[in-house]
Design a protein around this motif. Structure first.
Motif, PDB file in Angstrom:
ATOM      1  N   PHE A   1       6.218 -34.264  40.206  1.00 39.06           N
ATOM      2  CA  PHE A   1       5.917 -34.644  41.588  1.00 39.06           C
ATOM      3  C   PHE A   1       5.595 -33.420  42.449  1.00 39.06           C
ATOM      4  O   PHE A   1       4.694 -33.447  43.289  1.00 39.06           O
ATOM      5  CB  PHE A   1       7.073 -35.428  42.205  1.00 39.06           C
ATOM      6  CG  PHE A   1       7.255 -36.798  41.612  1.00 39.06           C
ATOM      7  CD1 PHE A   1       6.168 -37.562  41.222  1.00 39.06           C
ATOM      8  CD2 PHE A   1       8.528 -37.319  41.442  1.00 39.06           C
ATOM      9  CE1 PHE A   1       6.324 -38.824  40.678  1.00 39.06           C
ATOM     10  CE2 PHE A   1       8.705 -38.579  40.903  1.00 39.06           C
ATOM     11  CZ  PHE A   1       7.607 -39.339  40.513  1.00 39.06           C
ATOM     12  N   GLU A   2       6.326 -32.316  42.252  1.00 38.10           N
ATOM     13  CA  GLU A   2       6.072 -31.094  43.023  1.00 38.10           C
ATOM     14  C   GLU A   2       4.709 -30.498  42.692  1.00 38.10           C
ATOM     15  O   GLU A   2       3.994 -30.023  43.565  1.00 38.10           O
ATOM     16  CB  GLU A   2       7.177 -30.053  42.775  1.00 38.10           C
ATOM     17  CG  GLU A   2       8.426 -30.296  43.556  1.00 38.10           C
ATOM     18  CD  GLU A   2       8.189 -30.247  45.063  1.00 38.10           C
ATOM     19  OE1 GLU A   2       7.533 -29.288  45.544  1.00 38.10           O
ATOM     20  OE2 GLU A   2       8.657 -31.171  45.742  1.00 38.10           O
TER      21      GLU A   2
ATOM     22  N   GLU B   1      -1.957 -30.479  48.487  1.00 34.48           N
ATOM     23  CA  GLU B   1      -2.045 -29.558  49.616  1.00 34.48           C
ATOM     24  C   GLU B   1      -3.232 -28.618  49.459  1.00 34.48           C
ATOM     25  O   GLU B   1      -3.945 -28.324  50.426  1.00 34.48           O
ATOM     26  CB  GLU B   1      -0.749 -28.761  49.756  1.00 34.48           C
ATOM     27  CG  GLU B   1       0.404 -29.551  50.318  1.00 34.48           C
ATOM     28  CD  GLU B   1       1.686 -28.735  50.405  1.00 34.48           C
ATOM     29  OE1 GLU B   1       1.665 -27.538  50.035  1.00 34.48           O
ATOM     30  OE2 GLU B   1       2.697 -29.300  50.834  1.00 34.48           O
TER      31      GLU B   1
ATOM     32  N   PRO C   1      10.821 -34.733  38.839  1.00 28.74           N
ATOM     33  CA  PRO C   1      10.686 -33.945  40.073  1.00 28.74           C
ATOM     34  C   PRO C   1       9.679 -32.800  39.944  1.00 28.74           C
ATOM     35  O   PRO C   1       8.935 -32.503  40.887  1.00 28.74           O
ATOM     36  CB  PRO C   1      12.095 -33.398  40.316  1.00 28.74           C
ATOM     37  CG  PRO C   1      13.004 -34.313  39.588  1.00 28.74           C
ATOM     38  CD  PRO C   1      12.221 -34.796  38.413  1.00 28.74           C
ATOM     39  N   VAL C   2       9.638 -32.154  38.781  1.00 29.14           N
ATOM     40  CA  VAL C   2       8.679 -31.069  38.568  1.00 29.14           C
ATOM     41  C   VAL C   2       7.250 -31.603  38.644  1.00 29.14           C
ATOM     42  O   VAL C   2       6.371 -31.001  39.277  1.00 29.14           O
ATOM     43  CB  VAL C   2       8.947 -30.385  37.210  1.00 29.14           C
ATOM     44  CG1 VAL C   2       7.880 -29.352  36.889  1.00 29.14           C
ATOM     45  CG2 VAL C   2      10.324 -29.767  37.182  1.00 29.14           C
TER      46      VAL C   2
ATOM     47  N   ARG D   1       2.141 -32.585  44.375  1.00 26.99           N
ATOM     48  CA  ARG D   1       2.127 -32.342  45.819  1.00 26.99           C
ATOM     49  C   ARG D   1       1.416 -31.032  46.139  1.00 26.99           C
ATOM     50  O   ARG D   1       0.623 -30.944  47.086  1.00 26.99           O
ATOM     51  CB  ARG D   1       3.551 -32.317  46.358  1.00 26.99           C
ATOM     52  CG  ARG D   1       3.623 -32.270  47.884  1.00 26.99           C
ATOM     53  CD  ARG D   1       5.055 -32.245  48.377  1.00 26.99           C
ATOM     54  NE  ARG D   1       5.812 -31.068  47.954  1.00 26.99           N
ATOM     55  CZ  ARG D   1       5.722 -29.854  48.513  1.00 26.99           C
ATOM     56  NH1 ARG D   1       4.906 -29.656  49.504  1.00 26.99           N
ATOM     57  NH2 ARG D   1       6.466 -28.869  48.069  1.00 26.99           N
ATOM     58  N   ALA D   2       1.665 -29.971  45.347  1.00 28.75           N
ATOM     59  CA  ALA D   2       1.007 -28.680  45.568  1.00 28.75           C
ATOM     60  C   ALA D   2      -0.503 -28.803  45.382  1.00 28.75           C
ATOM     61  O   ALA D   2      -1.292 -28.215  46.145  1.00 28.75           O
ATOM     62  CB  ALA D   2       1.582 -27.628  44.633  1.00 28.75           C
TER      63      ALA D   2
END
Length: 151
Positions: free
Chosen positions: A109-110, A117, A106-107, A113-114
């Motif tokens: 993936f985040e 963006e 999850p880390v 994603r950042a």
């Protein structure tokens, strides 16, 4: 005319005269001995080949019973210990890797994603303000360094 016969003493024709000289006779005896020699070697090889395991088993008879028992116990315990260590390391590695994937995926993936963006924001700035605005953060870089005052 009668056929010519081969003998160890040489070849004789019909009239009984010898047709081979002494050098040819020794060559023929030498080749006859060569042909017989492999047969003798094969006679020595009639015993079946002894394997390494059979040789080692035969060597155990020269050691006392206590040493043989101690060696056997050591080998069996070492084998059992290696199996136990292998099974434990397999289980431990499975737990460590599966836990790390569950915790860190999850880390990762985040963070990804950042970054995506941020790239999209830079592309939007570039489209609105021009190619240099996305790189410099909105303030255009100076073309020349400021001049110093001379005294």
């Amino acid at each position: 005319m009668a056929p010519v016969e081969d003998n160890d003493s040489g070849m004789e024709s019909q009239d009984g005269s010898q047709s081979m000289d002494q050098d040819e006779l020794t060559e023929k005896e030498f080749t006859a001995k060569e042909k017989k020699q492999p047969e003798i070697e094969n006679a020595e090889d009639d015993e079946p080949a002894e394997t390494l395991g059979e040789r080692l088993w035969g060597l155990t008879e020269m050691f006392p019973e206590s040493i043989r028992n101690a060696t056997h116990t050591t080998v069996v315990n070492t084998q059992a210990g290696l199996k136990l260590a292998y099974n434990f390391s397999r289980s431990a590695l499975w737990i460590v890797f599966s836990t790390s994937i569950i915790l860190f995926a999850p880390v990762i993936f985040e963070v990804e994603r950042a970054q995506m963006e941020e790239m999209q924001k830079n592309q939007q700035k570039q489209m609105l303000l021009g190619p240099n605005s996305a790189i410099s953060g909105g303030v255009p870089p100076p073309l020349m360094p400021p001049m110093q005052q001379q005294r």
